[in-house]
Design an enzyme around this catalytic site. Structure first.
Site, PDB file in Angstrom:
ATOM      1  N   ASP A   1      51.931  41.803  34.497  1.00 12.17           N
ATOM      2  CA  ASP A   1      50.667  41.228  34.968  1.00 12.17           C
ATOM      3  C   ASP A   1      50.663  39.695  34.871  1.00 12.17           C
ATOM      4  O   ASP A   1      50.083  39.019  35.712  1.00 12.17           O
ATOM      5  CB  ASP A   1      49.526  41.819  34.117  1.00 12.17           C
ATOM      6  CG  ASP A   1      48.147  41.504  34.676  1.00 12.17           C
ATOM      7  OD1 ASP A   1      47.985  41.570  35.901  1.00 12.17           O
ATOM      8  OD2 ASP A   1      47.231  41.200  33.881  1.00 12.17           O
TER       9      ASP A   1
ATOM     10  N   LYS B   1      45.829  39.494  25.917  1.00  8.00           N
ATOM     11  CA  LYS B   1      44.399  39.780  26.096  1.00  8.00           C
ATOM     12  C   LYS B   1      43.773  39.850  24.711  1.00  8.00           C
ATOM     13  O   LYS B   1      44.448  40.150  23.726  1.00  8.00           O
ATOM     14  CB  LYS B   1      44.216  41.115  26.806  1.00  8.00           C
ATOM     15  CG  LYS B   1      44.846  41.130  28.204  1.00  8.00           C
ATOM     16  CD  LYS B   1      43.822  41.432  29.268  1.00  8.00           C
ATOM     17  CE  LYS B   1      44.372  41.419  30.658  1.00  8.00           C
ATOM     18  NZ  LYS B   1      43.823  40.371  31.504  1.00  8.00           N
TER      19      LYS B   1
ATOM     20  N   HIS C   1      52.729  34.481  36.717  1.00  8.47           N
ATOM     21  CA  HIS C   1      52.066  33.234  36.338  1.00  8.47           C
ATOM     22  C   HIS C   1      52.895  32.402  35.339  1.00  8.47           C
ATOM     23  O   HIS C   1      53.101  31.212  35.532  1.00  8.47           O
ATOM     24  CB  HIS C   1      50.694  33.512  35.722  1.00  8.47           C
ATOM     25  CG  HIS C   1      49.811  34.366  36.578  1.00  8.47           C
ATOM     26  ND1 HIS C   1      49.794  34.280  37.948  1.00  8.47           N
ATOM     27  CD2 HIS C   1      48.901  35.322  36.260  1.00  8.47           C
ATOM     28  CE1 HIS C   1      48.906  35.146  38.437  1.00  8.47           C
ATOM     29  NE2 HIS C   1      48.361  35.795  37.431  1.00  8.47           N
TER      30      HIS C   1
ATOM     31  N   HIS D   1      47.893  32.978  41.948  1.00  7.06           N
ATOM     32  CA  HIS D   1      46.746  32.055  41.952  1.00  7.06           C
ATOM     33  C   HIS D   1      46.929  30.902  40.960  1.00  7.06           C
ATOM     34  O   HIS D   1      46.293  29.875  41.091  1.00  7.06           O
ATOM     35  CB  HIS D   1      45.420  32.794  41.755  1.00  7.06           C
ATOM     36  CG  HIS D   1      45.122  33.201  40.349  1.00  7.06           C
ATOM     37  ND1 HIS D   1      45.631  34.329  39.785  1.00  7.06           N
ATOM     38  CD2 HIS D   1      44.360  32.623  39.392  1.00  7.06           C
ATOM     39  CE1 HIS D   1      45.196  34.436  38.541  1.00  7.06           C
ATOM     40  NE2 HIS D   1      44.420  33.409  38.278  1.00  7.06           N
TER      41      HIS D   1
ATOM     42  N   LYS E   1      49.241  40.148  44.485  1.00  2.93           N
ATOM     43  CA  LYS E   1      50.018  40.839  43.477  1.00  2.93           C
ATOM     44  C   LYS E   1      49.286  42.096  43.016  1.00  2.93           C
ATOM     45  O   LYS E   1      48.079  42.172  43.237  1.00  2.93           O
ATOM     46  CB  LYS E   1      50.305  39.901  42.319  1.00  2.93           C
ATOM     47  CG  LYS E   1      49.072  39.598  41.443  1.00  2.93           C
ATOM     48  CD  LYS E   1      49.408  38.651  40.354  1.00  2.93           C
ATOM     49  CE  LYS E   1      49.640  39.323  39.039  1.00  2.93           C
ATOM     50  NZ  LYS E   1      48.419  39.718  38.321  1.00  2.93           N
TER      51      LYS E   1
ATOM     52  N   GLU F   1      43.914  34.892  26.748  1.00  4.16           N
ATOM     53  CA  GLU F   1      42.628  35.346  27.282  1.00  4.16           C
ATOM     54  C   GLU F   1      41.806  35.985  26.174  1.00  4.16           C
ATOM     55  O   GLU F   1      42.370  36.633  25.284  1.00  4.16           O
ATOM     56  CB  GLU F   1      42.854  36.395  28.371  1.00  4.16           C
ATOM     57  CG  GLU F   1      43.580  35.874  29.581  1.00  4.16           C
ATOM     58  CD  GLU F   1      43.623  36.944  30.660  1.00  4.16           C
ATOM     59  OE1 GLU F   1      42.694  36.985  31.456  1.00  4.16           O
ATOM     60  OE2 GLU F   1      44.580  37.728  30.670  1.00  4.16           O
TER      61      GLU F   1
HETATM   62  C1  BG6 Z   1      45.432  37.955  36.926  1.00  4.33           C
HETATM   63  C2  BG6 Z   1      45.686  39.111  36.004  1.00  4.33           C
HETATM   64  O1  BG6 Z   1      46.540  37.746  37.777  1.00  4.33           O
HETATM   65  O2  BG6 Z   1      45.199  36.765  36.162  1.00  4.33           O
HETATM   66  C3  BG6 Z   1      44.520  39.309  35.059  1.00  4.33           C
HETATM   67  O3  BG6 Z   1      45.881  40.299  36.761  1.00  4.33           O
HETATM   68  C4  BG6 Z   1      44.206  38.018  34.333  1.00  4.33           C
HETATM   69  O4  BG6 Z   1      44.792  40.341  34.110  1.00  4.33           O
HETATM   70  C5  BG6 Z   1      44.073  36.854  35.312  1.00  4.33           C
HETATM   71  O5  BG6 Z   1      43.004  38.193  33.615  1.00  4.33           O
HETATM   72  C6  BG6 Z   1      43.954  35.525  34.572  1.00  4.33           C
HETATM   73  O6  BG6 Z   1      43.648  34.523  35.487  1.00  4.33           O
HETATM   74  P1  BG6 Z   1      42.839  33.212  35.040  1.00  4.33           P
HETATM   75  O7  BG6 Z   1      42.835  32.359  36.244  1.00  4.33           O
HETATM   76  O8  BG6 Z   1      41.480  33.690  34.620  1.00  4.33           O
HETATM   77  O9  BG6 Z   1      43.593  32.626  33.885  1.00  4.33           O
END
Ligand code: BG6
Length: 484
Positions: A228, A333, A233, A171, A141, A209
């Site tokens: 994003d 964030k 997600h 992911h 992505k 986050e």
């Molecule tokens: C990514 C985003 O896909 O996922 C990031 O681009 C984000 O901005 C991240 O920080 C968060 O992933 P995880 O696994 O740390 O929750």
């Protein structure tokens, strides 16, 4: 054969090469399998391997951590070839064809580059002598920035690869905890009869986050939290909670059910755009007692940027199982804690014969809390009688901690997904129709925010987002957990 395009990039160092290392160390890669790292930097092989040792080792974490001098790391490096290549020029691909021809195993092409290059890379692969008939292509992505651009990317890749050769990464689908959610729903008969509008009052999905934009200012400023985190997600988590039981665990059976959920999402009306969607942007504050700058002060961010770093939405799914049940989605964030969790709130008892505790939004009821990170757990909040005189009810949690229940190490998302791509298992990858249905749903919001005169609501770094997000919940008679 694993070919990594964008092999000097941040993602390759932080995620892909560390995940391949762990797979190598655990003897999960084919003994003769090689990793061909491709990038435009004019490194020699030795220079590149040095670069990898300097930049990727630190991301092999926890009990997996490794020293660049360890024999196991050196044996991993021995698998790697480096090919400097101008990705847009067809000429250099012949050298790649020669390297691939040395080994007859299936080729996986991982495109960890800007999506603007996907079309050229695929066309150049097709124009070379590389045999693509059994190959797989893994796409990172962001796959586009709206429905139109995602169509264009998908069309370009589809000119070269069939849909069942295309592995679109999200992911979150590779996280152990998301798989556990599937196990909770489809390996236990307990929840299914309750998993519907008659029993569930609302569902909350949060990915919070503490990090800011972490040196990705320029990329993030053109992207924002909706693209994003929400389009991919959060909507994938929502699908995992809301989909009908598939007829099997086959990739297409699962993905058919997910796409049905995405297509059933109630489109935003003009009123919803105002009342059921909140965007925020952090201002200077403190996270973990450390002062942090505001978003507009981060490097790479436009002085008057209106990019959102926080989103809260009130969604609904128009189908028989879920009609009228709010699904609250939230991500941001620089929030107070790092947490990803799903909270399913059940309806209160229909008639209270015992004195029930009250919360600000009514009688306290059962909640199922599925925590995905940082620690993985499932808690079922019930009401129990306090010991002693009288019938005083108190919430208590039946607690399943996965760390305590299972001693085995749990694979990182990228490890699982890379191995799945190598083994040809598409279940945890996003199909084109899913991806496009998700874009279709978020697009009115993207357009609305782009043309809106009112800027994102400010929130202090280290808080739980703008007050408008709490107000949105209150309008629906619900609360975020921090508000309790
Ligand atoms: C990514 C985003 O896909 O996922 C990031 O681009 C984000 O901005 C991240 O920080 C968060 O992933 P995880 O696994 O740390 O929750």
């Amino acid at each position: 054969m694993f070919t990594l395009f964008g092999a000097t990039g941040d993602l390759s160092m932080r995620k892909i090469l560390p995940a391949l290392f762990v797979a190598h160390r655990d003897a999960k890669l084919h003994a003769s399998g090689r990793i061909i790292c491709v990038s435009k930097q004019s490194f020699s092989r030795d220079e590149y391997l040095d670069w990898v040792s300097k930049n990727a080792v630190q991301y092999v974490k926890g009990s997996e951590s490794v020293n660049p001098n360890d024999a196991v790391w050196q044996s991993f490096l021995a698998r790697i070839d480096y090919l400097p290549l101008d990705l847009v020029e067809p000429t250099g691909y012949q050298r790649l064809a020669e390297l691939l021809a040395e080994n007859k195993v299936v080729s996986v092409f991982y495109l960890a580059t800007s999506p603007l290059l996907f079309e050229r890379i695929c066309a150049n692969l097709a124009a070379s002598t590389i045999d693509l008939s059994q190959a797989r292509v893994v796409l990172e992505k962001p796959l586009g920035h709206d429905l139109r651009s995602s169509h264009a990317i998908n069309d370009a890749v589809a000119r070269v690869f069939a849909e069942d050769q295309i592995y679109r990464i999200d992911h979150y689908l590779g996280k152990e905890s998301v798989q556990n959610l599937l196990a909770l729903r489809f390996a236990n008969s307990l929840f299914e009869p309750l998993w519907r509008r008659e029993s569930i009052a609302h569902v909350q999905l949060t990915i919070a986050e503490q990090l800011g934009v972490e040196g990705r200012g320029e990329f993030y400023d053109g992207t924002g939290a909706l693209r994003d985190m929400v389009q991919n997600h959060l909507l994938q988590l929502l699908c995992t909670v809301a989909m009908e039981p598939p007829t099997s665990f086959d990739a297409n059976a699962v993905r058919d059910e997910k796409v049905r959920v995405l297509r059933a999402l109630r489109p935003f009306s003009a009123e919803d755009l105002e009342l059921r969607a909140v965007r925020g942007q952090y201002v200077a504050g403190a996270v973990n007692n450390q002062s942090v700058p505001g978003y507009l002060q981060e490097p790479g961010i436009g002085t008057h940027s209106q990019t959102e770093t926080f989103v809260a939405l009130h969604a609904e799914i128009n189908n028989w199982r879920w009609a009228g049940v709010p699904f609250f989605l939230r991500t941001g964030k620089r929030l107070a804690h790092r947490a990803a969790e799903i909270i399913i709130t059940f309806r209160p008892v229909p008639h209270a014969i015992l004195p029930m505790p009250f919360g600000p939004s009514g009688t306290v009821s059962n909640r199922l809390v599925i925590r995905l990170q940082p620690d993985e757990s499932i808690q079922l909040h019930c009401l129990a009688k306090q010991p002693g005189d009288g019938m005083i009810m108190q919430p208590v949690a039946l607690d399943l901690s996965f760390d305590q229940a299972f001693q085995q190490r749990r694979a990182e998302a990228y490890e699982r997904l890379l191995l799945d791509a190598i083994r040809g298992n598409l279940s945890l990858f996003v199909r084109r129709d899913e991806q496009e249905a998700a874009w279709k749903w978020v697009e009115p919001l993207l357009n609305h925010w782009q043309s809106s005169a009112s800027p994102p609501k400010p929130y202090m770094a280290g808080s739980w987002g703008p007050t408008a997000s709490f107000a949105m919940m209150a309008r629906a008679g619900a609360q975020w957990p921090e508000d309790r």
